[in-house]
Design an enzyme around this catalytic site. Structure first.
Site, PDB file in Angstrom:
ATOM      1  N   GLU A 117       0.860  -1.178   0.000  1.00  0.00           N
ATOM      2  CA  GLU A 117       0.000   0.000   0.000  1.00  0.00           C
ATOM      3  C   GLU A 117       0.900   1.234   0.000  1.00  0.00           C
ATOM      4  OE1 GLU A 117      -3.037  -0.318   3.243  1.00  0.00           O
ATOM      5  OE2 GLU A 117      -2.066  -2.261   3.562  1.00  0.00           O
ATOM      6  N   LYS A 159       2.382   4.562   1.287  1.00  0.00           N
ATOM      7  CA  LYS A 159       2.512   5.111   2.636  1.00  0.00           C
ATOM      8  C   LYS A 159       2.140   6.597   2.588  1.00  0.00           C
ATOM      9  CE  LYS A 159       5.690   5.530   6.521  1.00  0.00           C
ATOM     10  NZ  LYS A 159       5.415   6.964   6.741  1.00  0.00           N
ATOM     11  N   ASP A 178       1.668  10.318   3.733  1.00  0.00           N
ATOM     12  CA  ASP A 178       2.421  11.207   4.612  1.00  0.00           C
ATOM     13  C   ASP A 178       1.430  12.058   5.404  1.00  0.00           C
ATOM     14  OD1 ASP A 178       4.626  12.309   5.761  1.00  0.00           O
ATOM     15  OD2 ASP A 178       5.122  13.629   4.097  1.00  0.00           O
ATOM     16  N   TYR A 195      -6.601   1.713   6.907  1.00  0.00           N
ATOM     17  CA  TYR A 195      -5.697   0.629   6.497  1.00  0.00           C
ATOM     18  C   TYR A 195      -5.700  -0.576   7.433  1.00  0.00           C
ATOM     19  CZ  TYR A 195      -2.504   3.225   9.663  1.00  0.00           C
ATOM     20  OH  TYR A 195      -1.939   3.878  10.730  1.00  0.00           O
ATOM     21  N   LYS A 250      10.832   3.035   2.152  1.00  0.00           N
ATOM     22  CA  LYS A 250      10.785   4.478   1.904  1.00  0.00           C
ATOM     23  C   LYS A 250      11.485   4.844   0.592  1.00  0.00           C
ATOM     24  CE  LYS A 250       9.441   6.948   4.767  1.00  0.00           C
ATOM     25  NZ  LYS A 250       9.958   7.416   6.057  1.00  0.00           N
ATOM     26  N   CYS A 275      37.228   8.555  25.144  1.00  0.00           N
ATOM     27  CA  CYS A 275      36.015   9.348  25.322  1.00  0.00           C
ATOM     28  C   CYS A 275      36.396  10.825  25.380  1.00  0.00           C
ATOM     29  CB  CYS A 275      35.292   8.935  26.603  1.00  0.00           C
ATOM     30  SG  CYS A 275      33.897  10.007  27.022  1.00  0.00           S
ATOM     31  N   CYS A 309      35.505  12.068  29.325  1.00  0.00           N
ATOM     32  CA  CYS A 309      36.237  11.602  30.516  1.00  0.00           C
ATOM     33  C   CYS A 309      37.652  11.132  30.210  1.00  0.00           C
ATOM     34  CB  CYS A 309      35.460  10.479  31.210  1.00  0.00           C
ATOM     35  SG  CYS A 309      35.366   8.936  30.275  1.00  0.00           S
ATOM     36  N   CYS A 323      31.548   4.550  25.548  1.00  0.00           N
ATOM     37  CA  CYS A 323      32.314   4.803  26.760  1.00  0.00           C
ATOM     38  C   CYS A 323      31.673   3.958  27.852  1.00  0.00           C
ATOM     39  CB  CYS A 323      32.259   6.283  27.134  1.00  0.00           C
ATOM     40  SG  CYS A 323      32.982   6.640  28.751  1.00  0.00           S
ATOM     41  N   CYS A 337      31.580   8.668  33.951  1.00  0.00           N
ATOM     42  CA  CYS A 337      31.732   9.692  32.913  1.00  0.00           C
ATOM     43  C   CYS A 337      30.657  10.759  33.087  1.00  0.00           C
ATOM     44  CB  CYS A 337      31.631   9.061  31.521  1.00  0.00           C
ATOM     45  SG  CYS A 337      31.715  10.251  30.165  1.00  0.00           S
TER      46      CYS A 337
END
Length: 699
Positions: free
Chosen positions: A136, A138, A140, A251, A343, A437, A440, A455, A460
């Site tokens: 079907e 889609k 919007d 639907y 999509k 990281c 930290c 991390c 942290c």
């Protein structure tokens, strides 16, 4: 015949008639005829796009009915065409729980990703092969859930977060393609309850008209039809909604088996046809596909043709046709396994990559972010875009100064799609994700089998900051005033090092802090104290357990009424809950097994947080199945497993995946296996589907 009746002179008003006068049988019959004629004419005009009455005749019939209802208010019915608009503006919308949660769909952005999805569900059902699928377009727009009781529209709710939406029934009634009464043949008994789901949207010509009018009035224009539709649905004045002429495609239909003179559809294609017979507009551009090749062909065909449609569509929804197969596949932690949104590529634009920064989330996830020359994309200015993770960085081979192509993933989040290496500056420097990281300084790790680099230092400041901001957010504990800047300031000054520390704070702790006056300090302490009243589902969501969003937190809290109950549950018991699955179950179980988290729960308990449901849901206080435990085994004659489970839960009962001495009823279908044997061994009550339906009727 309709036209002959239309030529009848309208019943005149006289000075002797009163507004509270009781109409005689002849007038009641005429009003019923007018309602029927107008409903059929509206259906032909708005749904079938095949008008069968001239506008002048329709207007005359409408005015005649309107006059009758003014003279005799007792003639007004909820499904009368005159009642689509007429209520006073609402003061606010009420939040209501959906009968069954509305789940999002997983996205695929090309046919290769679609084939990956197909391979995943086929591994779970290896004997099925290439199952029939329904494709079907889609739309919007904005999802709505409509409830009909005994054929009458009684509730219209927005999707919301999938568990709770807003009751906008007054606005839904203005949408001409949504019937106020289900279409049934003469003598047919409508189903006692039906839920119809679909998409409300603005046709493109209507959207253009609205923006032209707003421009003439000097009002800000809507960015796109979807935003305009969303804003329209949340208008407090239904007359404004009616003026904007929203449309609707249905639907999905959900209904119990054996509903009046109707049988519940057994597959998606039959459901769409059934919706049409009930009076709904269903997108005509749908197709039954027998293979992935046919799905790909449909997808390719509509990539260009969609631009000629009078409404926006951003992809194709593919659903496995068989409801029985859908039921067997169930859900992942986020999506149904039996459906996917394929999509179309979003709008793409080129821009220059200036830098890459790194964000550290509350779970320690390291996310690289592209810093870009600002560019217009799908109606907004974009200067930053996600690069997802280390794997994606390696694929892109990014260099600072590169020309990159940006689009909006799912038309929401900007992302870098690809690099144009032919435009790369000669002195461009390749970008590498840092080994430590950035907050930290501790080494980051990339667990085997995962795309995300993390991390793992729980001390942290970025992880703590994310956890505190999540805890204070509106959907969680909703601590007013505790925003990002204040959280970071408190962490920097060592005021807090844990969520639980918030509940130990005093006025003396806060007053010495920079820019912290007595009034602000008291306000924050009051907001923190008020958060102790937030219900158990909000607390569970606020804990920030990986994969547990607000929807899943509500579902878990419904099944486990306390933190202690959830902590004591084994992984299989959690995974059996409808809509949860093994991934979430594993994450929840691991979280509660960590000593640091056990200590956190204990501190929150001592601080007075709501770590248990304070009252039973109202539906369980009054219904006979409250507190009763059910186990389903075998194939039921008419009900799908998910339908039976949902109906039991709606009646206050609980459905478990395993038989135990605490089981009240075992519902036995064909080919029942070890669960029935266990029930025999324990001497438990075993019932058929018919007996279950009788219990549900009593509820």
């Amino acid at each position: 015949m309709v036209l002959e009746q239309a030529e009848q002179a309208p019943i005149p008003k006289t000075g002797t008639q009163k507004a509270d006068q009781t109409p005689d049988q002849k007038i009641e019959k005429r009003a019923a005829e007018l309602r029927s004629q107008l409903q059929k004419a509206s259906y032909a005009y708005y749904v079938l796009d095949a008008p069968d009455l001239p506008d002048s005749v329709y207007d005359r019939l409408y005015r005649e009915l309107q006059d009758l209802e003014e003279q005799y208010p007792a003639l007004q019915t909820a499904d009368s065409p005159t009642q689509r608009v007429g209520a006073e503006p609402a003061e606010q919308f009420t939040s209501v729980r959906h009968n069954i949660p509305l789940y999002s769909l997983e996205n695929a952005f090309d046919t290769e990703e679609y084939l990956d999805w197909q391979a995943r569900w086929q591994r779970l059902e290896p004997d099925v092969g290439e199952a029939t699928a329904v494709t079907e377009l889609k739309i919007d727009g904005n999802a709505l859930a409509l409830t009909y009781e005994n054929g009458m529209l009684t509730r219209g709710v927005t999707r919301g977060d999938g568990v709770v939406g807003e009751d906008i029934t007054q606005n839904v009634r203005t949408i001409r393609t949504i019937p106020l009464r289900l279409h049934t043949e003469a003598g047919q008994t409508p189903p006692p309850i039906v839920e119809v789901r679909g998409e409300a949207f603005l046709p493109l010509d209507v959207f253009d008209d609205i923006n032209q009018k707003r421009e003439a009035e000097g009002t800000a224009l809507f960015a796109n039809p979807r935003n305009a539709a969303a804003g329209t649905l949340r208008q407090l004045d239904a007359k404004v909604v009616a003026e904007r002429r929203l449309d609707f495609f249905a639907y999905t239909v959900l209904m119990p088996a054996g509903s009046g003179d109707f049988s519940a559809p057994t597959d998606q294609w039959a459901a769409l046809e059934f919706l049409q017979t009930l009076g709904f507009r269903v997108n005509p551009n749908r197709k039954r596909c027998q293979s992935a090749t046919e799905v790909a062909s449909y997808y390719d065909e509509w990539e260009e043709k969609r631009h000629d449609l009078p409404y926006l569509t951003d992809g194709v929804v593919v659903k496995l046709n068989s409801f029985e197969l859908q039921d067997r596949l169930g859900f992942t932690n986020k999506f149904p396994r039996w459906a996917i949104a394929l999509k179309y590529p979003a709008e793409e634009v080129p821009t220059i990559l200036n830098d890459v920064t790194v964000q550290v989330g509350r779970t320690g996830a390291i996310t690289p972010v592209a810093e870009l020359n600002p560019v217009q994309l799908a109606g907004t200015t974009v200067s930053r875009a996600t690069l997802h993770n280390a794997d994606r960085l390696a694929e892109l081979d990014l260099h600072l100064g590169d020309t990159v192509i940006v689009r909006k993933a799912g038309e929401i989040i900007p992302e870098v799609v690809r690099v144009l290496p032919t435009l790369r500056p000669t002195d461009a420097i390749a970008y590498q994700l840092p080994a430590n990281c950035p907050v930290c300084g501790q080494p980051v790790v990339k667990p085997e089998g995962e795309a995300v680099t993390r991390c793992v230092n729980q001390s942290c400041r970025a992880i703590l900051s994310g956890s505190l901001r999540h805890w204070a957010s509106r959907d969680a504990l909703d601590i007013s005033g505790l925003g990002e800047r204040l959280v970071q300031s408190w962490i920097d000054q060592s005021v807090v090092s844990s969520i639980a520390d918030l509940y130990d704070l005093t006025l003396e702790d806060l007053l010495p802090l920079e820019r912290m006056g007595k009034q602000l300090a008291n306000k924050l302490l009051q907001a923190i104290a008020l958060s102790k009243q937030r219900p158990w589902p909000k607390v569970l969501y606020g804990l920030g357990i990986r994969l547990v969003g607000s929807t899943n937190a509500q579902i878990l809290a419904d099944s486990f009424p306390s933190a202690a109950a959830l902590a004591a549950a084994d992984e299989s018991a959690i995974a059996q809950i409808y809509g949860i699955g093994p991934e979430i179950a594993q994450s929840v179980r691991q979280w509660f097994q960590l000593p640091a988290n056990q200590e956190l729960i204990a501190r929150l308990q001592a601080a007075g947080l709501q770590l248990a449901a304070t009252t039973q849901p109202a539906s369980q206080q009054t219904q006979p199945l409250a507190g009763k435990s059910f186990v389903l085994t075998g194939t039921l004659p008419t009900l799908k497993r998910a339908e039976a489970k949902a109906q039991i839960q709606a009646a206050g009962g609980r459905v478990s995946g395993s038989v135990s001495t605490k089981t009240d009823y075992v519902v036995v279908g064909e080919n029942a296996g070890s669960k029935q044997a266990k029930a025999d061994e324990l001497g438990l009550t075993q019932i058929s589907e018919a007996e279950l339906i009788e219990l549900l009727k009593d509820s």
